[in-house]
Design a protein around this motif. Structure first.
Motif, PDB file in Angstrom:
ATOM      1  N   LEU A   1      12.655  16.495   8.044  1.00 43.02           N
ATOM      2  CA  LEU A   1      10.755  16.417   8.100  1.00 43.02           C
ATOM      3  C   LEU A   1      10.473  16.382   6.382  1.00 43.02           C
ATOM      4  O   LEU A   1       9.514  15.410   6.596  1.00 43.02           O
ATOM      5  CB  LEU A   1      10.352  17.533   8.749  1.00 43.02           C
ATOM      6  N   LEU A   2      10.569  17.766   5.671  1.00 42.09           N
ATOM      7  CA  LEU A   2      10.089  17.129   4.528  1.00 42.09           C
ATOM      8  C   LEU A   2      10.410  16.515   3.536  1.00 42.09           C
ATOM      9  O   LEU A   2       9.517  15.906   3.222  1.00 42.09           O
ATOM     10  CB  LEU A   2      10.792  18.438   4.091  1.00 42.09           C
ATOM     11  N   LEU A   3      12.147  15.383   4.009  1.00 38.48           N
ATOM     12  CA  LEU A   3      11.898  14.151   2.926  1.00 38.48           C
ATOM     13  C   LEU A   3      11.990  13.296   3.095  1.00 38.48           C
ATOM     14  O   LEU A   3      11.423  12.082   2.563  1.00 38.48           O
ATOM     15  CB  LEU A   3      13.653  14.338   3.167  1.00 38.48           C
ATOM     16  N   ALA A   4      11.667  12.693   4.822  1.00 41.39           N
ATOM     17  CA  ALA A   4      10.615  11.709   5.113  1.00 41.39           C
ATOM     18  C   ALA A   4       9.813  11.970   4.838  1.00 41.39           C
ATOM     19  O   ALA A   4       8.509  10.268   4.251  1.00 41.39           O
ATOM     20  CB  ALA A   4      10.937  11.922   6.758  1.00 41.39           C
ATOM     21  N   CYS A   5       8.466  13.496   5.222  1.00 44.10           N
ATOM     22  CA  CYS A   5       7.287  13.300   4.460  1.00 44.10           C
ATOM     23  C   CYS A   5       6.565  12.768   2.870  1.00 44.10           C
ATOM     24  O   CYS A   5       5.996  12.551   2.361  1.00 44.10           O
ATOM     25  CB  CYS A   5       6.668  14.614   4.371  1.00 44.10           C
ATOM     26  N   LEU A   6       7.689  13.087   1.646  1.00 44.57           N
ATOM     27  CA  LEU A   6       7.778  12.936   0.895  1.00 44.57           C
ATOM     28  C   LEU A   6       7.822  11.978   1.215  1.00 44.57           C
ATOM     29  O   LEU A   6       6.858  11.118  -0.143  1.00 44.57           O
ATOM     30  CB  LEU A   6       8.815  13.607   0.063  1.00 44.57           C
ATOM     31  N   GLY A   7       9.015  11.268   1.131  1.00 45.41           N
ATOM     32  CA  GLY A   7       8.864   9.705   1.167  1.00 45.41           C
ATOM     33  C   GLY A   7       7.571   8.650   1.519  1.00 45.41           C
ATOM     34  O   GLY A   7       6.822   8.385   0.565  1.00 45.41           O
ATOM     35  N   LEU A   8       7.028   8.852   2.621  1.00 40.85           N
ATOM     36  CA  LEU A   8       5.870   8.996   3.066  1.00 40.85           C
ATOM     37  C   LEU A   8       4.609   8.802   2.235  1.00 40.85           C
ATOM     38  O   LEU A   8       3.696   7.813   2.655  1.00 40.85           O
ATOM     39  CB  LEU A   8       5.284   9.598   4.815  1.00 40.85           C
ATOM     40  N   ILE A   9       4.064  10.123   1.639  1.00 43.50           N
ATOM     41  CA  ILE A   9       3.475  10.580   0.705  1.00 43.50           C
ATOM     42  C   ILE A   9       3.738   9.338  -0.139  1.00 43.50           C
ATOM     43  O   ILE A   9       2.702   9.434  -0.776  1.00 43.50           O
ATOM     44  CB  ILE A   9       3.673  11.301   0.416  1.00 43.50           C
ATOM     45  N   LEU A  10       4.122   9.018  -0.636  1.00 46.16           N
ATOM     46  CA  LEU A  10       4.724   7.435  -2.255  1.00 46.16           C
ATOM     47  C   LEU A  10       4.067   6.908  -1.546  1.00 46.16           C
ATOM     48  O   LEU A  10       3.758   6.094  -2.260  1.00 46.16           O
ATOM     49  CB  LEU A  10       6.362   8.019  -2.508  1.00 46.16           C
ATOM     50  N   SER A  11       4.472   6.242  -0.146  1.00 47.74           N
ATOM     51  CA  SER A  11       4.356   4.854   0.263  1.00 47.74           C
ATOM     52  C   SER A  11       2.591   4.953   0.377  1.00 47.74           C
ATOM     53  O   SER A  11       2.069   3.613   0.049  1.00 47.74           O
ATOM     54  CB  SER A  11       5.159   4.718   1.283  1.00 47.74           C
ATOM     55  N   GLU A  12       1.732   5.989   0.935  1.00 52.06           N
ATOM     56  CA  GLU A  12       0.254   6.098   1.420  1.00 52.06           C
ATOM     57  C   GLU A  12      -0.366   6.366  -0.050  1.00 52.06           C
ATOM     58  O   GLU A  12      -1.323   5.762   0.085  1.00 52.06           O
ATOM     59  CB  GLU A  12      -0.134   6.756   2.515  1.00 52.06           C
ATOM     60  N   ARG A  13       0.306   6.711  -1.014  1.00 52.44           N
ATOM     61  CA  ARG A  13      -0.273   7.079  -2.536  1.00 52.44           C
ATOM     62  C   ARG A  13      -0.603   5.455  -2.833  1.00 52.44           C
ATOM     63  O   ARG A  13      -1.665   5.489  -4.040  1.00 52.44           O
ATOM     64  CB  ARG A  13       0.632   7.682  -3.103  1.00 52.44           C
ATOM     65  N   THR A  14       0.044   4.212  -2.599  1.00 52.91           N
ATOM     66  CA  THR A  14      -0.055   2.981  -3.695  1.00 52.91           C
ATOM     67  C   THR A  14      -1.261   2.525  -2.452  1.00 52.91           C
ATOM     68  O   THR A  14      -1.343   1.148  -2.546  1.00 52.91           O
ATOM     69  CB  THR A  14       1.901   2.926  -3.788  1.00 52.91           C
ATOM     70  N   GLY A  15      -1.178   3.051  -1.195  1.00 46.67           N
ATOM     71  CA  GLY A  15      -2.268   1.924  -0.211  1.00 46.67           C
ATOM     72  C   GLY A  15      -1.336   1.520   0.761  1.00 46.67           C
ATOM     73  O   GLY A  15      -2.001   0.833   2.015  1.00 46.67           O
ATOM     74  N   VAL A  16      -0.045   1.484   1.301  1.00 46.56           N
ATOM     75  CA  VAL A  16       1.032   1.350   2.594  1.00 46.56           C
ATOM     76  C   VAL A  16       0.789   2.183   3.406  1.00 46.56           C
ATOM     77  O   VAL A  16       1.511   3.503   2.809  1.00 46.56           O
ATOM     78  CB  VAL A  16       1.639   1.128   1.615  1.00 46.56           C
ATOM     79  N   VAL A  17       0.336   1.285   4.701  1.00 48.88           N
ATOM     80  CA  VAL A  17       0.556   2.295   6.107  1.00 48.88           C
ATOM     81  C   VAL A  17       2.195   2.011   6.554  1.00 48.88           C
ATOM     82  O   VAL A  17       1.995   0.974   6.616  1.00 48.88           O
ATOM     83  CB  VAL A  17      -0.157   2.349   7.391  1.00 48.88           C
ATOM     84  N   ASN A  18       3.156   3.159   6.348  1.00 49.27           N
ATOM     85  CA  ASN A  18       4.468   2.821   6.706  1.00 49.27           C
ATOM     86  C   ASN A  18       4.744   3.562   7.689  1.00 49.27           C
ATOM     87  O   ASN A  18       4.874   4.443   7.904  1.00 49.27           O
ATOM     88  CB  ASN A  18       5.664   3.380   5.242  1.00 49.27           C
ATOM     89  N   LEU A  19       5.454   2.832   8.860  1.00 50.31           N
ATOM     90  CA  LEU A  19       5.643   3.194  10.421  1.00 50.31           C
ATOM     91  C   LEU A  19       6.658   2.892  10.485  1.00 50.31           C
ATOM     92  O   LEU A  19       7.311   3.178  11.718  1.00 50.31           O
ATOM     93  CB  LEU A  19       4.888   2.709  11.131  1.00 50.31           C
ATOM     94  N   GLY A  20       7.877   2.556   9.097  1.00 49.95           N
ATOM     95  CA  GLY A  20       9.299   2.493   9.771  1.00 49.95           C
ATOM     96  C   GLY A  20      10.359   3.702   9.518  1.00 49.95           C
ATOM     97  O   GLY A  20      11.552   3.653   9.702  1.00 49.95           O
TER      98      GLY A  20
END
Length: 305
Positions: free
Chosen positions: A18-37
């Motif tokens: 969960l932590l690794l996936a959350c870190l990846g999603l944080i990076l994506s959303e920090r650039t303004g992109v919602v990533n549901l994949g």
């Protein structure tokens, strides 16, 4: 006491993917992109990690392959939304479906084939420490890599010029563009990193935890990771705390069953998802809204004359 010790030792099994996936999603959303994949990335990473480990005999190669597989799928999503300007929600759902389909189709020949995965290093004395010995010193090295990634990502985002430019894209893409920052370039990079970290989280499940590939082994963790981003307020350090909390709840049922207690299995199995809903409700009612200002907004560059 043994119940608490075994429970604590089992928490990273659930928390670190969960932590690794959350870190990846944080990076994506920090650039303004919602990533549901995320669910698809994790599924591809878990399957690829298991297959490569089975074929090569090296769990580290398997983990690296899971990372690359997730990154490749993340690139597909990033090109769709950052370059082709496709809808972020629909693109994320499509990539998730692709990931789940690919993992089931390609991995069907390797289902339920156990292998020698990552094991904890032998640390005599430390592993026998009361309570915390199992939590800290009975984990595979990939667990420590995950913790180091939290520190590294937090440092890059908050202490480096690159990190400031990275987050500026999610706060005000027009201003970042005017300052010479490539908005699509940053978003593509974030999409690749998101897919890679989610893929590594999936590989953690198969290579470092279960030592086997099972279809649908991700079991909704990608969606929980999305809620965890909100809980963490887009901060890597808080993501670690949230992942440990979710992991503790998730691993409570197996430990209670091991004690022979008559617990309502289906009700207890719902706890992580109920906690996810609770986090989202509390976040919606909170007056502290720390999400990037341009989150979910497709940036269309205006020609400058």
């Amino acid at each position: 006491m043994s119940f608490v010790a075994f429970w604590l030792a089992s928490i990273p099994v659930s928390a670190l993917p969960l932590l690794l996936a959350c870190l990846g999603l944080i990076l994506s959303e920090r650039t303004g992109v919602v990533n549901l994949g995320a669910e698809g990335y994790m599924a591809v990473g878990a399957m690829t990690g298991a297959v490569v480990t089975l074929l090569s005999g090296s769990p580290w190669l398997g983990a690296g392959a899971g990372l690359l597989a997730g990154g490749g799928l993340g690139l597909l999503f990033a090109l769709s939304v950052a370059v082709l300007k496709a809808d972020q929600i629909l693109s994320g759902l499509a990539v998730m479906a692709i990931g789940l389909g690919l993992s089931g189709f390609i991995g069907r020949h390797w289902v339920h084939q156990p292998f020698e995965g990552m094991n904890a290093p032998d640390l005599p004395g430390l592993q026998q420490l009361p309570l915390l010995g199992g939590l800290l010193f009975k984990q595979p090295l990939l667990a420590w890599v995950s913790i180091l990634l939290v520190i590294l990502i937090a440092w890059v985002l908050h202490k480096t010029r690159f990190g400031l430019r990275f987050t500026a894209v999610g706060e005000d893409p027009a201003a970042a563009d005017n300052a010479g920052v490539s908005v699509p370039g940053m978003q593509v990079l974030a999409g690749i990193l998101c897919g890679a970290l989610c893929g590594l989280g999936g590989a953690y499940l198969s290579v470092a935890s279960a030592h086997v590939w099972v279809d649908n082994m991700v079991a909704g963790r990608g969606w929980i990771a999305l809620a965890l981003v909100v809980f963490a307020r887009w901060r890597p350090g808080r993501a670690l705390i949230g992942a440990l909390l979710f992991g503790a709840v998730d691993m409570l049922l197996p430990r209670l069953q091991a004690q022979g207690l008559p617990v309502p299995v289906y009700l207890m199995g719902m706890l992580p998802y109920l906690l996810t809903i609770l986090v989202l409700v509390l976040a919606a009612r909170s007056r502290y809204r720390d999400e990037p200002a341009a989150l979910g907004v497709t940036y269309l560059r205006q020609d400058r004359h």
